[in-house]
Scaffold this motif. Structure first.
Motif, mmCIF file in Angstrom:
data_model
loop_
_atom_site.group_PDB
_atom_site.id
_atom_site.type_symbol
_atom_site.label_atom_id
_atom_site.label_comp_id
_atom_site.label_asym_id
_atom_site.label_seq_id
_atom_site.Cartn_x
_atom_site.Cartn_y
_atom_site.Cartn_z
ATOM 1 N N ALA A 100 0.838 -1.202 0.000
ATOM 2 C CA ALA A 100 0.000 0.000 0.000
ATOM 3 C C ALA A 100 0.875 1.254 0.000
ATOM 4 C CB ALA A 100 -0.927 -0.005 1.207
ATOM 5 N N TYR A 160 0.242 3.337 -3.733
ATOM 6 C CA TYR A 160 -0.841 4.319 -3.647
ATOM 7 C C TYR A 160 -0.183 5.644 -3.293
ATOM 8 C CZ TYR A 160 -5.555 5.923 -2.165
ATOM 9 O OH TYR A 160 -6.764 6.567 -2.037
ATOM 10 N N ARG A 164 -13.026 22.515 0.125
ATOM 11 C CA ARG A 164 -13.922 21.598 -0.565
ATOM 12 C C ARG A 164 -14.255 20.340 0.210
ATOM 13 N NH1 ARG A 164 -11.536 20.371 -5.970
ATOM 14 N NH2 ARG A 164 -9.599 21.274 -5.222
ATOM 15 N N ARG A 222 -9.334 8.311 6.699
ATOM 16 C CA ARG A 222 -9.355 6.854 6.609
ATOM 17 C C ARG A 222 -7.931 6.347 6.620
ATOM 18 N NH1 ARG A 222 -13.110 5.800 3.567
ATOM 19 N NH2 ARG A 222 -14.351 5.018 5.262
ATOM 20 N N ILE A 224 -5.423 3.803 5.809
ATOM 21 C CA ILE A 224 -5.420 2.764 4.780
ATOM 22 C C ILE A 224 -5.342 1.389 5.452
ATOM 23 C CG2 ILE A 224 -4.068 1.786 2.864
ATOM 24 C CD1 ILE A 224 -5.675 4.380 2.178
ATOM 25 N N PHE A 280 -11.480 0.081 8.093
ATOM 26 C CA PHE A 280 -12.807 0.282 7.541
ATOM 27 C C PHE A 280 -13.416 1.614 7.988
ATOM 28 C CE2 PHE A 280 -17.459 -0.291 7.818
ATOM 29 C CZ PHE A 280 -17.715 -0.396 6.460
ATOM 30 N N ARG A 299 -13.663 5.401 9.481
ATOM 31 C CA ARG A 299 -12.859 6.615 9.549
ATOM 32 C C ARG A 299 -12.427 6.851 10.991
ATOM 33 N NH1 ARG A 299 -12.857 10.678 5.938
ATOM 34 N NH2 ARG A 299 -13.614 10.085 3.887
ATOM 35 N N VAL A 345 -5.749 -0.244 -2.913
ATOM 36 C CA VAL A 345 -5.284 0.073 -1.567
ATOM 37 C C VAL A 345 -6.390 0.721 -0.739
ATOM 38 C CG1 VAL A 345 -3.707 1.637 -0.360
ATOM 39 C CG2 VAL A 345 -2.872 0.225 -2.250
ATOM 40 N N ASN A 346 -7.255 1.479 -1.406
ATOM 41 C CA ASN A 346 -8.337 2.188 -0.726
ATOM 42 C C ASN A 346 -9.668 1.719 -1.317
ATOM 43 O OD1 ASN A 346 -9.891 3.999 0.681
ATOM 44 N ND2 ASN A 346 -8.633 5.789 0.186
ATOM 45 N N ILE A 405 -12.700 1.357 -0.358
ATOM 46 C CA ILE A 405 -13.937 2.128 -0.153
ATOM 47 C C ILE A 405 -14.000 3.274 -1.160
ATOM 48 C CG2 ILE A 405 -15.180 3.581 1.500
ATOM 49 C CD1 ILE A 405 -14.026 1.685 3.692
ATOM 50 N N GLU A 406 -12.874 3.962 -1.324
ATOM 51 C CA GLU A 406 -12.810 5.042 -2.302
ATOM 52 C C GLU A 406 -13.100 4.500 -3.707
ATOM 53 O OE1 GLU A 406 -9.459 8.358 -2.843
ATOM 54 O OE2 GLU A 406 -8.951 6.488 -3.848
ATOM 55 N N ARG A 427 -16.288 5.815 -5.866
ATOM 56 C CA ARG A 427 -15.995 6.544 -7.105
ATOM 57 C C ARG A 427 -16.490 5.806 -8.341
ATOM 58 N NH1 ARG A 427 -10.715 10.034 -5.993
ATOM 59 N NH2 ARG A 427 -11.693 11.188 -4.299
ATOM 60 N N ALA A 442 -23.216 4.633 3.966
ATOM 61 C CA ALA A 442 -23.092 3.438 4.792
ATOM 62 C C ALA A 442 -21.646 2.987 4.959
ATOM 63 C CB ALA A 442 -23.913 2.295 4.192
ATOM 64 N N VAL A 443 -20.834 3.178 3.941
ATOM 65 C CA VAL A 443 -19.475 2.647 4.020
ATOM 66 C C VAL A 443 -18.469 3.755 4.304
ATOM 67 C CG1 VAL A 443 -17.785 1.165 2.913
ATOM 68 C CG2 VAL A 443 -20.205 0.903 2.340
ATOM 69 N N ASP A 444 -18.495 4.806 3.476
ATOM 70 C CA ASP A 444 -17.505 5.871 3.653
ATOM 71 C C ASP A 444 -17.714 6.597 4.981
ATOM 72 O OD1 ASP A 444 -15.432 7.590 3.132
ATOM 73 O OD2 ASP A 444 -16.635 8.957 1.930
ATOM 74 N N GLN A 445 -18.928 7.066 5.233
ATOM 75 C CA GLN A 445 -19.189 7.821 6.466
ATOM 76 C C GLN A 445 -19.731 6.946 7.601
ATOM 77 O OE1 GLN A 445 -18.319 10.926 6.938
ATOM 78 N NE2 GLN A 445 -17.756 11.463 4.852
ATOM 79 N N TYR A 446 -20.056 5.723 7.319
ATOM 80 C CA TYR A 446 -20.590 4.787 8.306
ATOM 81 C C TYR A 446 -21.722 5.413 9.133
ATOM 82 C CZ TYR A 446 -20.524 0.557 11.091
ATOM 83 O OH TYR A 446 -20.865 -0.619 11.696
ATOM 84 N N LYS A 489 -22.076 22.156 3.679
ATOM 85 C CA LYS A 489 -20.819 22.911 3.585
ATOM 86 C C LYS A 489 -20.034 22.678 2.304
ATOM 87 C CE LYS A 489 -17.785 23.991 6.928
ATOM 88 N NZ LYS A 489 -16.910 23.762 8.092
ATOM 89 N N ARG A 490 -20.174 21.474 1.731
ATOM 90 C CA ARG A 490 -19.313 21.150 0.578
ATOM 91 C C ARG A 490 -20.105 21.314 -0.702
ATOM 92 N NH1 ARG A 490 -15.831 21.690 3.996
ATOM 93 N NH2 ARG A 490 -16.334 20.549 5.878
ATOM 94 N N TYR A 493 -19.610 20.484 -3.658
ATOM 95 C CA TYR A 493 -19.716 19.333 -4.561
ATOM 96 C C TYR A 493 -20.744 18.327 -4.049
ATOM 97 C CZ TYR A 493 -16.705 15.906 -2.008
ATOM 98 O OH TYR A 493 -16.174 15.020 -1.128
#
Lengths: 322, 200
Positions: A81, A85, A282, A289, A291, A294, A296, B38-39, B41-42, B46, B98-102, B114-115, B117
């Motif tokens: 990793a 990455y 932004r 997270r 790496i 799971f 954050r 490696v990531n 969830i991202e 995406r 559910a996954v990124d922010q749980y 706030k964002r 996007y």
């Protein structure tokens, strides 16, 4: 400044590769035939220039080092990793690009030129730098994008190199510059950033015992995608401050420009200390997270290095000087 | 409405559905093999988002292609493509929550207000809901063809919101969002051009 070598189609070999004996012998064979000199030079690196023909430590990349201070006991991020990455825009903007394309960077010969407001400006070869007493520092790395890793770096304190150059009383800042080699860095074809990549620290930040120059990770020489042959590691700042593949270190009186500040001064400040309370315009910086994990986790002020660095910013409004 | 001789779940529609499913199956296959990088969830968030956007754009391309190549049958493809786009975007949003922010609702709400996007992305998603809900014959009948057509013009706002969402989240390299934006301009430009021709 660099000796340009013609390197026929060898872009897929990186010097840090652990070379199996058979392949190694093959390469020796090629060298004897007088072909592909560049390949061998890139792979064998400095041991060849020393004139030794043995399978020297440099080829395998194993470094001799001692454990250093400030290391975290957290679980280290997997080697694959750490080396697969990366943000290293000189090789493309996708985080998989550096691992794919950084092998084309020739890191031998390599010199770091130290100059500007100092008593002993000097140009130091990478072989000399590698002879410094090396230590391991297991640091957290927090990327401005919201992910983090734990990386065992091998190197030496930045302060030791700075003291060697004897910055004078006018020197207030240290500017760093990455190599700019368009033929070896395909990312330079894109103008996403102004090249070469530049970074900077206040002199007291640069002299902070945490500030580190890494020449290796996980006991080996740095893979190219991680900033070979020498890179900065400032773990209390967002990752982009830890400039890679350094060729120039210059002492200045004025605050030097930085590449990301040039890209967007409202998004990336000169200090760029890890700060969960100051969001990127932004996206939020409150969590990250790690790496391999799971959920954050909360981002820590100064990436958890407040004890070592908070004092340097005592009277500063960190919302203003982000 | 364009009349075609065959209706319902014909072979070409089945084929379109299968094509639309492929990216999802590919993602699941990669996940099953631990090949999401490696990531992971991202990667998941995406990939789902970008495929949702791609299908929205493909959906917008159907009408011009059908007209230019005089293939009115293609118009029937819009519905499955549009519904699959909605499905990908729904999964994209679900994976973010559910996954990124749980299910960190406080953080999610902050993100939305706030964002920019995320704000634009959320507006686009909310506007998509009535379109998805009225993508059935019974619904069209219930609200009437005229209302349905006007309602579905919302897509001309939704897809630009999607591209804007993508553009704003890209850190520095805006190449891909700009390509999507350019394609979108061509597709919307063609419609403006046609509308102007009709008025004359």
């Amino acid at each position: 400044m660099f000796i340009k070598r013609i390197r026929p189609g060898n872009g897929d070999i990186s010097e840090n590769e652990v070379t199996p004996k058979g392949v190694y012998d093959q390469r020796r064979q090629i060298m004897k035939l007088g072909l592909g000199f560049g390949i061998t030079a890139a792979v064998a690196g400095c041991d060849m220039m020393d004139g030794t023909d043995a399978e020297a430590a440099q080829v395998k990349g194993k470094l001799a080092y001692k454990p250093g201070p400030f290391s975290t006991h957290e679980k280290k991020t997997e080697y694959d990793a750490v080396t697969g990455y990366n943000n290293f825009y000189e090789f493309g903007t996708d985080k998989l690009d550096p691992a794919k394309y950084a092998a084309s960077l020739n890191t031998r010969p390599w010199t770091v030129k130290i100059g500007g407001l100092c008593g002993k400006p000097q140009t130091i070869g990478i072989e000399t730098l590698l002879k410094n007493a090396l230590e391991e520092r297991i640091y957290r790395l927090r990327c401005v994008e919201g992910w983090s890793m734990v990386i065992p770096w091998i190197g030496f304190p930045l302060a030791s190199l700075i003291k060697q150059a004897e910055p004078n009383s006018k020197a207030k800042y240290v500017a760093f510059q990455t190599a700019e080699k368009p033929k070896e860095m395909r990312g330079l074809r894109s103008n996403v950033l102004d090249w070469p990549y530049v970074e900077g620290l206040r002199l007291d930040e640069a002299l902070n015992p945490l500030a580190f120059l890494a020449v290796g990770l996980y006991g080996d020489l740095l893979p190219n995608q991680n900033g070979a042959p020498i890179r900065l590691v400032v773990p209390w700042k967002y990752g982009f401050k830890s400039i890679k593949s350094i060729t120039d270190i210059t002492f200045t009186e004025r605050q030097p420009p930085t590449s990301w500040q040039r890209y967007g001064a409202n998004e990336y400040g000169f200090y760029s200390n890890v700060n969960p309370n100051v969001d990127h315009p932004r996206w939020s910086q409150a969590t990250e997270r790690r790496i391999g994990e799971f959920r954050r986790r909360d981002t820590l002020m100064f990436n958890g290095y407040g004890d070592q660095v908070a004092g340097m910013y005592r009277n500063m409004d960190l919302k203003k000087f982000f | 409405m364009v009349k075609s001789n065959k209706k319902g779940f014909t072979l070409d529609i089945a084929f379109i559905c299968l094509l639309c499913l492929l990216p999802l199956l590919w993602l699941i296959w990669r996940g099953y093999n631990g090949d999401l990088g490696v990531n992971p969830i991202e990667t998941i968030v995406r990939q789902l988002g970008v495929w949702g956007l791609r299908l929205l754009i493909v959906g917008l391309a159907i009408t011009p292609v059908a007209r230019i190549f005089k293939q009115p049958r293609l118009i029937r493809w819009r519905r499955p493509i549009g519904l699959f786009a909605f499905a990908y975007i729904l999964l994209h949003l679900t994976s973010y929550i559910a996954v990124d922010q749980y299910f960190d609702w406080a953080a999610i709400w902050k993100d939305i207000v706030k964002r920019p996007y995320i704000t634009f992305g959320m507006i686009g998603f909310v506007l998509l809901i009535p379109l998805a809900l009225t993508s059935f014959n019974a619904a069209i009948k219930a609200i009437g063809g005229r209302v349905w057509r006007n309602l579905h013009k919302l897509i001309y706002v939704i897809v630009p919101l999607g591209v804007l969402h993508y553009f704003l989240l890209a850190k520095a390299d805006k190449t891909m969002p700009l390509i999507y934006g350019a394609i979108l301009m061509v597709l919307l430009g063609w419609r403006l051009f046609e509308a102007a021709k009709r008025r004359r």
